[in-house]
Enzyme design. Structure first.
Site, PDB file in Angstrom:
ATOM      1  N   MET A  10     -64.023 -18.089 107.757  1.00  0.00           N
ATOM      2  CA  MET A  10     -63.398 -19.374 107.723  1.00  0.00           C
ATOM      3  C   MET A  10     -63.489 -20.051 108.953  1.00  0.00           C
ATOM      4  O   MET A  10     -62.797 -20.377 109.890  1.00  0.00           O
ATOM      5  CB  MET A  10     -61.822 -19.228 107.701  1.00  0.00           C
ATOM      6  CG  MET A  10     -61.059 -18.361 106.383  1.00  0.00           C
ATOM      7  SD  MET A  10     -59.795 -17.599 106.258  1.00  0.00           S
ATOM      8  CE  MET A  10     -59.880 -16.077 107.353  1.00  0.00           C
ATOM      9  N   GLN A  52     -55.999 -25.311 101.308  1.00  0.00           N
ATOM     10  CA  GLN A  52     -55.511 -25.880 102.317  1.00  0.00           C
ATOM     11  C   GLN A  52     -55.063 -27.482 102.113  1.00  0.00           C
ATOM     12  O   GLN A  52     -54.014 -27.910 102.365  1.00  0.00           O
ATOM     13  CB  GLN A  52     -56.520 -25.900 103.408  1.00  0.00           C
ATOM     14  CG  GLN A  52     -56.560 -24.635 104.135  1.00  0.00           C
ATOM     15  CD  GLN A  52     -57.673 -24.520 105.279  1.00  0.00           C
ATOM     16  OE1 GLN A  52     -58.763 -25.430 105.206  1.00  0.00           O
ATOM     17  NE2 GLN A  52     -57.737 -23.674 105.997  1.00  0.00           N
ATOM     18  N   THR A  83     -59.665 -17.480 112.794  1.00  0.00           N
ATOM     19  CA  THR A  83     -59.477 -19.126 112.596  1.00  0.00           C
ATOM     20  C   THR A  83     -58.122 -19.491 113.004  1.00  0.00           C
ATOM     21  O   THR A  83     -57.199 -18.310 113.279  1.00  0.00           O
ATOM     22  CB  THR A  83     -59.562 -19.258 111.074  1.00  0.00           C
ATOM     23  OG1 THR A  83     -58.942 -20.676 110.831  1.00  0.00           O
ATOM     24  CG2 THR A  83     -58.753 -18.353 110.371  1.00  0.00           C
ATOM     25  N   THR A  85     -56.387 -22.182 112.097  1.00  0.00           N
ATOM     26  CA  THR A  85     -55.620 -22.807 111.030  1.00  0.00           C
ATOM     27  C   THR A  85     -54.713 -21.858 110.213  1.00  0.00           C
ATOM     28  O   THR A  85     -53.670 -21.955 110.059  1.00  0.00           O
ATOM     29  CB  THR A  85     -56.456 -23.741 110.134  1.00  0.00           C
ATOM     30  OG1 THR A  85     -56.908 -24.858 110.820  1.00  0.00           O
ATOM     31  CG2 THR A  85     -55.435 -24.478 109.296  1.00  0.00           C
ATOM     32  N   CYS A 197     -59.888 -24.844 117.425  1.00  0.00           N
ATOM     33  CA  CYS A 197     -60.701 -24.616 116.172  1.00  0.00           C
ATOM     34  C   CYS A 197     -61.740 -23.837 116.485  1.00  0.00           C
ATOM     35  O   CYS A 197     -62.563 -24.044 117.278  1.00  0.00           O
ATOM     36  CB  CYS A 197     -61.061 -25.749 115.287  1.00  0.00           C
ATOM     37  SG  CYS A 197     -61.931 -25.362 113.719  1.00  0.00           S
ATOM     38  N   THR A 198     -61.891 -22.622 115.577  1.00  0.00           N
ATOM     39  CA  THR A 198     -63.053 -21.840 116.230  1.00  0.00           C
ATOM     40  C   THR A 198     -64.356 -22.336 116.023  1.00  0.00           C
ATOM     41  O   THR A 198     -65.405 -21.596 116.552  1.00  0.00           O
ATOM     42  CB  THR A 198     -62.873 -20.371 115.319  1.00  0.00           C
ATOM     43  OG1 THR A 198     -62.889 -20.569 114.043  1.00  0.00           O
ATOM     44  CG2 THR A 198     -61.505 -19.670 115.794  1.00  0.00           C
ATOM     45  N   GLU A 199     -64.408 -23.422 115.347  1.00  0.00           N
ATOM     46  CA  GLU A 199     -65.989 -23.893 115.362  1.00  0.00           C
ATOM     47  C   GLU A 199     -66.387 -24.952 116.325  1.00  0.00           C
ATOM     48  O   GLU A 199     -67.363 -25.414 116.599  1.00  0.00           O
ATOM     49  CB  GLU A 199     -66.185 -24.740 113.971  1.00  0.00           C
ATOM     50  CG  GLU A 199     -66.319 -23.765 112.714  1.00  0.00           C
ATOM     51  CD  GLU A 199     -65.487 -23.252 112.131  1.00  0.00           C
ATOM     52  OE1 GLU A 199     -65.232 -22.357 111.492  1.00  0.00           O
ATOM     53  OE2 GLU A 199     -64.183 -23.558 112.528  1.00  0.00           O
TER      54      GLU A 199
END
Length: 229
Positions: A10, A52, A83, A85, A197-199
């Site tokens: 995710m 989501q 993640t 979120t 956010c992990t991205e």
């Protein structure tokens, strides 16, 4: 060494960063041919993303709780949700398993408090920036003052995550927008900004700005290494 449990996918891009960071952390501490013991379950993000945006969080909780149980059954001694979120449903996931969950907001807040940070900007999905499950935890448990962008900038940050970064698409225009938003948060009084956010670490890093950045992927992975060893 304990076995790290990863609930990933995710997106898979950021989960790959977790895998790399945890293994590098173990190697750094133990040397030689040491690597991390990891049990991972990676979900189909398209299904999660749809739920989501439909607001069907209970359905996502069921999927992730089932996945977490599989990770536990595979031998994990503790769990990370890869993640920010989806920590919205961390209480349901914790109820479904008998191993500890290392919460990403706790790991991040502990580093911030240790660095003497009191007011922090938060970037992430709109869910993370607007809802209370994340920033509320930072405020209530750690006494942090959390600033978020204005509504227009929240939409920019959110759309870049889902329409670009989760697809592995890194664009200079989006990087410039993120840096503008980071500077705006700094001008409002943020001592630092959480890349929540992990991205986001794919797009901006500390070398891009004078504002202190705290990358939750790196922090969460480091907390896993410490716990495992």
């Amino acid at each position: 060494m304990k076995t790290v449990g990863l609930l990933g996918g995710m997106s898979w891009e950021s989960t790959a960063d977790y895998y790399r960071a945890i293994n590098e952390g173990v190697k750094k501490r133990l040397g030689g041919l040491h690597s991390a013991k990891i049990a991972m379950y990676s979900v189909d993000f398209a299904q999660i993303e749809h739920m989501q945006h439909e607001g069907d969080w209970e359905a996502t909780a069921k999927i992730l709780s089932d996945a977490a149980q599989k990770v536990e059954s595979a031998g994990a001694d503790f769990l990370l949700i890869c993640t920010n979120t989806m920590h919205k449903v961390s209480p349901q996931i914790e109820e479904a398993i008998d191993i500890p969950l290392l919460h990403i907001a706790d790991a991040t807040a502990e580093v911030l408090v240790g660095e003497g940070i009191q007011t922090v900007g938060l970037l992430g999905t709109a869910f993370t920036m607007e809802q209370d499950f994340y920033k509320g935890r930072l405020k209530e448990r750690y006494g942090l003052n959390v600033l978020t962008p204005n509504q227009e900038d929240i939409l920019i940050v959110h759309n870049v995550i889902y329409q670009e970064l989760c697809l592995g698409d890194v664009r200079k225009k989006s990087k410039d927008e993120y840096l503008r938003i980071i500077e705006s948060l700094s001008n409002q009084g943020a001592d630092a900004v959480i890349l929540g956010c992990t991205e986001i670490g794919m797009l901006v890093n500390q070398g891009d700005t004078n504002t202190r950045l705290f990358d939750t992927t790196e922090i969460h992975a480091e907390s896993a290494v410490k716990y495992a060893i």
